[in-house]
Design an enzyme around this catalytic site. Structure first.
Site, mmCIF file in Angstrom:
data_model
loop_
_atom_site.group_PDB
_atom_site.id
_atom_site.type_symbol
_atom_site.label_atom_id
_atom_site.label_comp_id
_atom_site.label_asym_id
_atom_site.label_seq_id
_atom_site.Cartn_x
_atom_site.Cartn_y
_atom_site.Cartn_z
ATOM 1 N N GLY A 150 0.901 -1.165 -0.357
ATOM 2 C CA GLY A 150 -0.266 0.317 -0.173
ATOM 3 C C GLY A 150 1.433 1.287 0.067
ATOM 4 O O GLY A 150 1.971 1.353 0.708
ATOM 5 N N ARG A 155 1.308 -5.226 -5.122
ATOM 6 C CA ARG A 155 0.644 -6.275 -4.052
ATOM 7 C C ARG A 155 1.228 -7.533 -5.265
ATOM 8 O O ARG A 155 0.641 -7.667 -5.982
ATOM 9 C CB ARG A 155 -0.123 -6.718 -3.056
ATOM 10 C CG ARG A 155 -0.793 -5.218 -2.784
ATOM 11 C CD ARG A 155 -1.725 -5.687 -1.663
ATOM 12 N NE ARG A 155 -2.480 -3.667 -1.627
ATOM 13 C CZ ARG A 155 -1.779 -3.960 -0.285
ATOM 14 N NH1 ARG A 155 -1.106 -4.167 0.537
ATOM 15 N NH2 ARG A 155 -2.421 -2.420 -0.163
ATOM 16 N N ASP A 191 4.254 -4.660 6.616
ATOM 17 C CA ASP A 191 4.568 -5.547 6.982
ATOM 18 C C ASP A 191 4.552 -7.026 6.116
ATOM 19 O O ASP A 191 5.346 -8.189 6.368
ATOM 20 C CB ASP A 191 3.477 -6.091 8.249
ATOM 21 C CG ASP A 191 3.714 -7.353 9.063
ATOM 22 O OD1 ASP A 191 4.920 -7.349 9.235
ATOM 23 O OD2 ASP A 191 2.687 -7.961 9.050
ATOM 24 N N ASP A 212 1.343 -0.618 12.136
ATOM 25 C CA ASP A 212 1.509 -1.129 12.290
ATOM 26 C C ASP A 212 2.370 -2.315 12.229
ATOM 27 O O ASP A 212 2.547 -3.381 12.780
ATOM 28 C CB ASP A 212 0.693 -2.542 11.541
ATOM 29 C CG ASP A 212 0.319 -2.913 10.069
ATOM 30 O OD1 ASP A 212 1.367 -1.977 9.678
ATOM 31 O OD2 ASP A 212 0.258 -3.697 9.466
ATOM 32 N N ARG A 266 -5.977 -2.750 8.550
ATOM 33 C CA ARG A 266 -6.252 -3.829 8.955
ATOM 34 C C ARG A 266 -6.864 -3.859 9.935
ATOM 35 O O ARG A 266 -7.392 -3.557 10.709
ATOM 36 C CB ARG A 266 -4.857 -3.861 8.162
ATOM 37 C CG ARG A 266 -4.213 -4.093 6.894
ATOM 38 C CD ARG A 266 -3.122 -5.226 6.227
ATOM 39 N NE ARG A 266 -3.031 -4.309 4.710
ATOM 40 C CZ ARG A 266 -3.764 -5.470 4.253
ATOM 41 N NH1 ARG A 266 -4.682 -5.819 3.853
ATOM 42 N NH2 ARG A 266 -3.101 -4.706 3.286
HETATM 43 O O1 F6P Z 1 -2.118 -1.815 4.695
HETATM 44 C C1 F6P Z 1 -2.714 0.080 3.861
HETATM 45 C C2 F6P Z 1 -4.461 -0.489 3.907
HETATM 46 O O2 F6P Z 1 -4.318 0.999 3.333
HETATM 47 C C3 F6P Z 1 -4.980 -1.045 4.934
HETATM 48 O O3 F6P Z 1 -5.262 0.208 5.702
HETATM 49 C C4 F6P Z 1 -6.035 -1.696 4.214
HETATM 50 O O4 F6P Z 1 -6.743 -2.493 5.197
HETATM 51 C C5 F6P Z 1 -5.094 -1.554 2.742
HETATM 52 O O5 F6P Z 1 -4.689 -1.087 2.654
HETATM 53 C C6 F6P Z 1 -6.282 -1.716 1.425
HETATM 54 O O6 F6P Z 1 -5.620 -2.113 0.432
HETATM 55 P P1 F6P Z 1 -6.293 -1.893 -1.530
HETATM 56 O O7 F6P Z 1 -5.546 -0.415 -1.539
HETATM 57 O O8 F6P Z 1 -5.329 -2.757 -1.701
HETATM 58 O O9 F6P Z 1 -7.729 -1.691 -1.111
#
Ligand code: F6P
Length: 319
Positions: A10, A71, A102, A129, A171
Protein backbone atom coordinates in the site's frame (compact mmCIF):
# COMPACT_ATOMS: atom_id res chain seq x y z
CA UNK A 1 28.04 1.19 -6.03
CA UNK A 2 24.64 0.90 -7.72
CA UNK A 3 21.85 1.27 -5.17
CA UNK A 4 18.16 0.83 -5.93
CA UNK A 5 14.93 1.99 -4.32
CA UNK A 6 11.55 0.30 -4.59
CA UNK A 7 8.06 0.93 -3.17
CA UNK A 8 5.89 -2.07 -2.34
CA UNK A 9 2.44 -2.75 -0.91
CA UNK A 10 0.00 0.00 0.00
CA UNK A 11 1.31 3.44 -0.87
CA UNK A 12 1.64 6.11 1.80
CA UNK A 13 2.26 9.87 1.72
CA UNK A 14 5.98 10.60 1.89
CA UNK A 15 7.08 7.86 -0.52
CA UNK A 16 7.91 10.41 -3.19
CA UNK A 17 9.90 12.47 -0.73
CA UNK A 18 11.85 9.29 0.10
CA UNK A 19 12.45 8.47 -3.57
CA UNK A 20 13.66 12.00 -4.26
CA UNK A 21 16.00 12.06 -1.28
CA UNK A 22 17.30 8.62 -2.27
CA UNK A 23 18.36 9.86 -5.69
CA UNK A 24 19.73 13.18 -4.42
CA UNK A 25 21.65 11.60 -1.57
CA UNK A 26 23.13 8.85 -3.76
CA UNK A 27 24.54 11.54 -6.06
CA UNK A 28 25.77 13.48 -3.05
CA UNK A 29 27.78 10.53 -1.71
CA UNK A 30 28.96 9.40 -5.15
CA UNK A 31 26.78 6.30 -5.56
CA UNK A 32 24.66 5.36 -8.56
CA UNK A 33 20.87 5.52 -7.90
CA UNK A 34 18.45 3.11 -9.56
CA UNK A 35 14.66 3.14 -9.55
CA UNK A 36 12.65 -0.08 -9.51
CA UNK A 37 9.19 0.51 -10.95
CA UNK A 38 5.95 -1.27 -9.92
CA UNK A 39 7.29 -2.79 -6.72
CA UNK A 40 7.98 -6.51 -6.53
CA UNK A 41 6.21 -7.05 -9.85
CA UNK A 42 8.67 -4.71 -11.53
CA UNK A 43 11.57 -6.38 -9.75
CA UNK A 44 10.48 -9.70 -11.25
CA UNK A 45 9.95 -8.22 -14.71
CA UNK A 46 13.13 -6.12 -14.70
CA UNK A 47 11.41 -2.75 -14.81
CA UNK A 48 14.27 -0.72 -13.41
CA UNK A 49 16.44 2.14 -14.61
CA UNK A 50 19.37 4.25 -13.61
CA UNK A 51 17.94 7.46 -12.16
CA UNK A 52 18.59 11.03 -13.15
CA UNK A 53 17.68 14.17 -11.25
CA UNK A 54 14.92 14.82 -13.76
CA UNK A 55 13.17 11.56 -12.76
CA UNK A 56 12.50 12.91 -9.30
CA UNK A 57 12.10 16.63 -9.94
CA UNK A 58 8.86 18.17 -8.67
CA UNK A 59 7.59 15.07 -6.84
CA UNK A 60 8.30 15.97 -3.23
CA UNK A 61 4.86 17.37 -2.44
CA UNK A 62 2.86 14.67 -4.21
CA UNK A 63 1.04 11.76 -2.57
CA UNK A 64 1.17 8.26 -4.03
CA UNK A 65 4.45 7.01 -5.44
CA UNK A 66 5.86 7.98 -8.82
CA UNK A 67 7.76 4.71 -9.15
CA UNK A 68 4.45 3.02 -8.33
CA UNK A 69 3.88 -0.06 -6.21
CA UNK A 70 2.20 -3.46 -6.32
CA UNK A 71 1.07 -6.35 -4.18
CA UNK A 72 2.74 -9.32 -5.82
CA UNK A 73 1.31 -12.83 -5.76
CA UNK A 74 4.15 -14.07 -7.97
CA UNK A 75 6.81 -13.13 -5.42
CA UNK A 76 5.47 -15.96 -3.21
CA UNK A 77 6.97 -18.37 -5.76
CA UNK A 78 10.65 -19.25 -5.60
CA UNK A 79 11.19 -19.13 -9.37
CA UNK A 80 10.04 -15.52 -9.55
CA UNK A 81 12.21 -14.55 -6.60
CA UNK A 82 15.16 -16.13 -8.39
CA UNK A 83 14.30 -14.12 -11.49
CA UNK A 84 14.16 -10.98 -9.36
CA UNK A 85 17.60 -11.71 -7.91
CA UNK A 86 19.06 -12.29 -11.37
CA UNK A 87 17.71 -8.90 -12.48
CA UNK A 88 19.48 -7.19 -9.60
CA UNK A 89 22.70 -9.01 -10.41
CA UNK A 90 22.43 -8.18 -14.10
CA UNK A 91 22.43 -4.46 -13.29
CA UNK A 92 25.13 -4.83 -10.65
CA UNK A 93 22.86 -3.50 -7.93
CA UNK A 94 24.72 -3.86 -4.67
CA UNK A 95 22.09 -2.58 -2.26
CA UNK A 96 18.37 -1.97 -2.09
CA UNK A 97 16.17 0.34 -0.08
CA UNK A 98 12.59 -0.90 0.16
CA UNK A 99 9.65 1.25 1.22
CA UNK A 100 7.02 -1.16 2.45
CA UNK A 101 4.87 -2.64 5.17
CA UNK A 102 4.51 -5.92 6.95
CA UNK A 103 3.65 -8.04 3.89
CA UNK A 104 6.56 -6.63 1.89
CA UNK A 105 9.03 -7.24 4.70
CA UNK A 106 7.86 -10.86 5.01
CA UNK A 107 8.56 -11.31 1.30
CA UNK A 108 11.93 -9.58 1.58
CA UNK A 109 12.82 -11.69 4.61
CA UNK A 110 12.39 -14.84 2.57
CA UNK A 111 14.16 -13.28 -0.42
CA UNK A 112 17.23 -12.24 1.54
CA UNK A 113 17.55 -15.63 3.22
CA UNK A 114 17.61 -17.31 -0.18
CA UNK A 115 19.86 -14.86 -2.04
CA UNK A 116 22.75 -12.56 -1.09
CA UNK A 117 20.78 -9.31 -1.17
CA UNK A 118 21.91 -6.20 0.67
CA UNK A 119 18.66 -4.74 1.71
CA UNK A 120 17.41 -2.12 4.16
CA UNK A 121 13.69 -1.54 4.69
CA UNK A 122 11.91 1.66 5.63
CA UNK A 123 8.56 1.09 7.40
CA UNK A 124 6.04 2.73 5.12
CA UNK A 125 2.36 2.27 5.81
CA UNK A 126 -0.50 4.37 7.09
CA UNK A 127 -1.47 1.39 9.29
CA UNK A 128 1.51 2.00 11.62
CA UNK A 129 1.56 -1.69 12.43
CA UNK A 130 5.25 -2.62 12.10
CA UNK A 131 7.01 -4.11 15.09
CA UNK A 132 9.90 -2.15 16.58
CA UNK A 133 9.05 1.32 15.28
CA UNK A 134 6.86 3.99 16.87
CA UNK A 135 6.20 5.54 13.48
CA UNK A 136 5.85 4.38 9.89
CA UNK A 137 6.23 6.75 6.97
CA UNK A 138 2.89 8.25 5.92
CA UNK A 139 1.00 7.87 9.16
CA UNK A 140 1.23 11.53 10.15
CA UNK A 141 -0.44 12.65 6.92
CA UNK A 142 -3.11 9.95 7.23
CA UNK A 143 -3.87 11.03 10.80
CA UNK A 144 -4.22 14.63 9.64
CA UNK A 145 -6.53 13.56 6.81
CA UNK A 146 -8.70 11.67 9.27
CA UNK A 147 -8.67 14.55 11.76
CA UNK A 148 -9.82 16.96 9.09
CA UNK A 149 -12.64 14.62 8.07
CA UNK A 150 -13.69 14.14 11.70
CA UNK A 151 -13.70 17.88 12.36
CA UNK A 152 -16.06 18.29 9.42
CA UNK A 153 -18.29 15.43 10.51
CA UNK A 154 -18.35 16.86 14.01
CA UNK A 155 -19.74 20.13 12.59
CA UNK A 156 -22.71 18.44 10.99
CA UNK A 157 -23.20 15.89 13.79
CA UNK A 158 -23.48 18.59 16.42
CA UNK A 159 -25.99 20.52 14.33
CA UNK A 160 -28.47 17.62 14.31
CA UNK A 161 -29.29 15.07 17.01
CA UNK A 162 -27.36 12.39 15.22
CA UNK A 163 -24.75 9.71 15.69
CA UNK A 164 -21.93 9.29 13.21
CA UNK A 165 -19.90 6.16 12.79
CA UNK A 166 -16.60 6.70 10.99
CA UNK A 167 -14.61 3.71 9.81
CA UNK A 168 -10.84 4.11 9.55
CA UNK A 169 -8.31 1.91 7.75
CA UNK A 170 -5.50 0.02 9.45
CA UNK A 171 -6.09 -3.66 8.68
CA UNK A 172 -5.78 -5.56 11.97
CA UNK A 173 -4.25 -2.58 13.75
CA UNK A 174 -6.29 0.03 15.63
CA UNK A 175 -3.62 2.74 15.62
CA UNK A 176 -5.35 5.15 13.22
CA UNK A 177 -8.68 4.76 15.01
CA UNK A 178 -7.18 5.09 18.48
CA UNK A 179 -5.10 8.19 17.84
CA UNK A 180 -7.89 9.80 15.82
CA UNK A 181 -10.47 9.12 18.53
CA UNK A 182 -8.24 10.59 21.24
CA UNK A 183 -7.23 13.64 19.24
CA UNK A 184 -10.73 14.34 17.96
CA UNK A 185 -12.55 13.77 21.23
CA UNK A 186 -14.76 10.99 19.90
CA UNK A 187 -17.30 9.45 22.26
CA UNK A 188 -16.73 5.87 21.14
CA UNK A 189 -13.71 4.05 19.77
CA UNK A 190 -13.68 0.44 18.67
CA UNK A 191 -10.36 -1.21 17.85
CA UNK A 192 -9.29 -4.82 17.35
CA UNK A 193 -6.86 -4.75 20.28
CA UNK A 194 -9.48 -4.04 22.97
CA UNK A 195 -12.77 -5.82 23.47
CA UNK A 196 -15.61 -3.33 23.12
CA UNK A 197 -17.32 -3.02 26.48
CA UNK A 198 -20.73 -2.01 25.29
CA UNK A 199 -22.64 -1.96 28.63
CA UNK A 200 -20.07 0.37 30.17
CA UNK A 201 -19.92 2.69 27.14
CA UNK A 202 -23.70 2.67 26.91
CA UNK A 203 -24.12 3.61 30.57
CA UNK A 204 -21.69 6.52 30.15
CA UNK A 205 -23.44 7.74 27.00
CA UNK A 206 -26.89 7.53 28.60
CA UNK A 207 -25.64 9.62 31.50
CA UNK A 208 -24.21 12.21 29.09
CA UNK A 209 -27.41 12.23 27.02
CA UNK A 210 -29.42 12.85 30.20
CA UNK A 211 -27.14 15.83 30.78
CA UNK A 212 -27.76 17.22 27.28
CA UNK A 213 -25.51 15.41 24.80
CA UNK A 214 -27.19 15.49 21.40
CA UNK A 215 -24.66 13.83 19.08
CA UNK A 216 -22.27 10.91 19.18
CA UNK A 217 -19.11 10.37 17.18
CA UNK A 218 -17.91 6.76 17.02
CA UNK A 219 -14.60 5.77 15.39
CA UNK A 220 -14.40 2.15 14.33
CA UNK A 221 -11.25 0.49 13.02
CA UNK A 222 -11.89 -1.57 9.87
CA UNK A 223 -10.15 -4.56 11.47
CA UNK A 224 -12.98 -4.99 13.98
CA UNK A 225 -15.56 -5.48 11.20
CA UNK A 226 -18.02 -3.87 13.62
CA UNK A 227 -18.98 -0.72 11.72
CA UNK A 228 -22.52 -1.80 10.87
CA UNK A 229 -23.04 -3.36 14.29
CA UNK A 230 -22.07 -0.14 16.07
CA UNK A 231 -24.30 1.87 13.74
CA UNK A 232 -27.23 -0.47 14.48
CA UNK A 233 -26.67 -0.19 18.22
CA UNK A 234 -26.58 3.63 18.11
CA UNK A 235 -29.70 3.77 15.96
CA UNK A 236 -31.84 1.11 17.61
CA UNK A 237 -30.69 0.97 21.25
CA UNK A 238 -29.52 4.53 21.72
CA UNK A 239 -32.24 6.10 19.59
CA UNK A 240 -29.99 8.29 17.44
CA UNK A 241 -30.52 8.77 13.73
CA UNK A 242 -27.18 7.36 12.54
CA UNK A 243 -24.95 7.92 9.53
CA UNK A 244 -21.94 5.86 8.51
CA UNK A 245 -18.84 7.24 6.76
CA UNK A 246 -16.20 4.84 5.51
CA UNK A 247 -13.14 7.03 4.92
CA UNK A 248 -11.46 4.40 2.75
CA UNK A 249 -8.64 5.28 0.39
CA UNK A 250 -8.98 9.00 1.05
CA UNK A 251 -6.69 8.18 3.99
CA UNK A 252 -3.94 6.88 1.71
CA UNK A 253 -3.57 9.85 -0.62
CA UNK A 254 -2.68 13.47 -0.25
CA UNK A 255 0.32 15.73 -0.06
CA UNK A 256 2.64 14.55 2.73
CA UNK A 257 2.83 16.61 5.92
CA UNK A 258 6.07 18.42 6.76
CA UNK A 259 6.75 15.75 9.37
CA UNK A 260 6.37 12.90 6.87
CA UNK A 261 8.66 14.70 4.39
CA UNK A 262 11.35 15.25 7.00
CA UNK A 263 11.06 11.68 8.24
CA UNK A 264 11.27 10.39 4.66
CA UNK A 265 14.56 12.26 4.23
CA UNK A 266 16.00 11.03 7.49
CA UNK A 267 14.90 7.41 7.01
CA UNK A 268 16.52 7.35 3.58
CA UNK A 269 19.80 8.85 4.76
CA UNK A 270 19.93 6.30 7.59
CA UNK A 271 19.23 3.48 5.13
CA UNK A 272 21.86 4.53 2.59
CA UNK A 273 24.48 5.21 5.23
CA UNK A 274 23.90 1.77 6.63
CA UNK A 275 24.14 0.08 3.23
CA UNK A 276 27.44 1.88 2.67
CA UNK A 277 28.97 0.59 5.91
CA UNK A 278 29.25 -2.78 4.18
CA UNK A 279 28.02 -4.57 7.32
CA UNK A 280 25.67 -7.50 6.92
CA UNK A 281 22.39 -5.92 5.93
CA UNK A 282 18.78 -7.18 5.84
CA UNK A 283 17.72 -4.61 8.38
CA UNK A 284 14.78 -2.32 8.93
CA UNK A 285 15.35 1.29 9.96
CA UNK A 286 13.12 2.01 12.95
CA UNK A 287 12.17 5.14 14.84
CA UNK A 288 11.99 4.39 18.54
CA UNK A 289 11.99 6.73 21.52
CA UNK A 290 12.84 9.69 19.32
CA UNK A 291 15.84 8.18 17.52
CA UNK A 292 16.74 5.93 14.60
CA UNK A 293 18.22 2.47 14.86
CA UNK A 294 18.31 -0.71 12.80
CA UNK A 295 16.60 -3.99 13.60
CA UNK A 296 17.12 -7.37 11.96
CA UNK A 297 14.33 -8.10 9.55
CA UNK A 298 13.72 -11.42 11.33
CA UNK A 299 12.98 -9.56 14.55
CA UNK A 300 10.61 -7.20 12.78
CA UNK A 301 8.58 -9.80 10.92
CA UNK A 302 8.45 -12.33 13.75
CA UNK A 303 7.03 -9.98 16.34
CA UNK A 304 3.72 -8.23 16.61
CA UNK A 305 3.30 -4.48 16.88
CA UNK A 306 1.57 -3.44 20.09
CA UNK A 307 -0.21 -0.17 20.66
CA UNK A 308 1.48 2.19 23.08
CA UNK A 309 0.01 1.48 26.56
CA UNK A 310 -0.03 5.22 27.26
CA UNK A 311 -2.26 5.80 24.24
CA UNK A 312 -4.46 2.91 25.28
CA UNK A 313 -4.78 4.30 28.78
CA UNK A 314 -5.87 7.64 27.30
CA UNK A 315 -8.80 5.82 25.79
CA UNK A 316 -10.68 5.79 29.06
CA UNK A 317 -13.67 6.49 26.84
CA UNK A 318 -13.88 2.74 26.49
CA UNK A 319 -14.67 2.14 30.13
O1 F6P B 1 -2.08 -1.36 4.33
C1 F6P B 1 -2.61 -0.14 3.93
C2 F6P B 1 -4.09 -0.28 3.63
O2 F6P B 1 -4.56 0.98 3.21
C3 F6P B 1 -4.94 -0.83 4.76
O3 F6P B 1 -5.24 0.11 5.74
C4 F6P B 1 -6.16 -1.32 4.01
O4 F6P B 1 -6.83 -2.33 4.70
C5 F6P B 1 -5.55 -1.85 2.74
O5 F6P B 1 -4.28 -1.20 2.57
C6 F6P B 1 -6.36 -1.63 1.52
O6 F6P B 1 -5.72 -2.28 0.48
P1 F6P B 1 -6.07 -2.05 -1.05
O7 F6P B 1 -5.55 -0.70 -1.43
O8 F6P B 1 -5.37 -3.15 -1.74
O9 F6P B 1 -7.56 -2.09 -1.15
Amino acid sequence: MALAIMGSGGDAPGMNAAVKKFVDYCFEVGEEPWLIYDGLEGLIDDRMKKAQHSDVAGILHRGGCVIRSSRSERFYEYDYRKQAFENLQKHGIGGMVVLGGDGTFRGMDRFCHEFPINFVGIPTTIDNDIYGTDYCLGVDTALNTIREALDRIYDTASTFKRAFVVETMGRECGYLALISAISSGAEVCVIPEVEFNRPVVEARLRQEIAEGRNYILAIVAEGTKMTEKIAGWLEVEMGFETRVTVLGHVQRGGSPSSFDRMMAFEFVIEAIQYLLTGEASDKIVVWKGGGFSLLDIDTVVNNKYRLNPLHLSMLNLLD
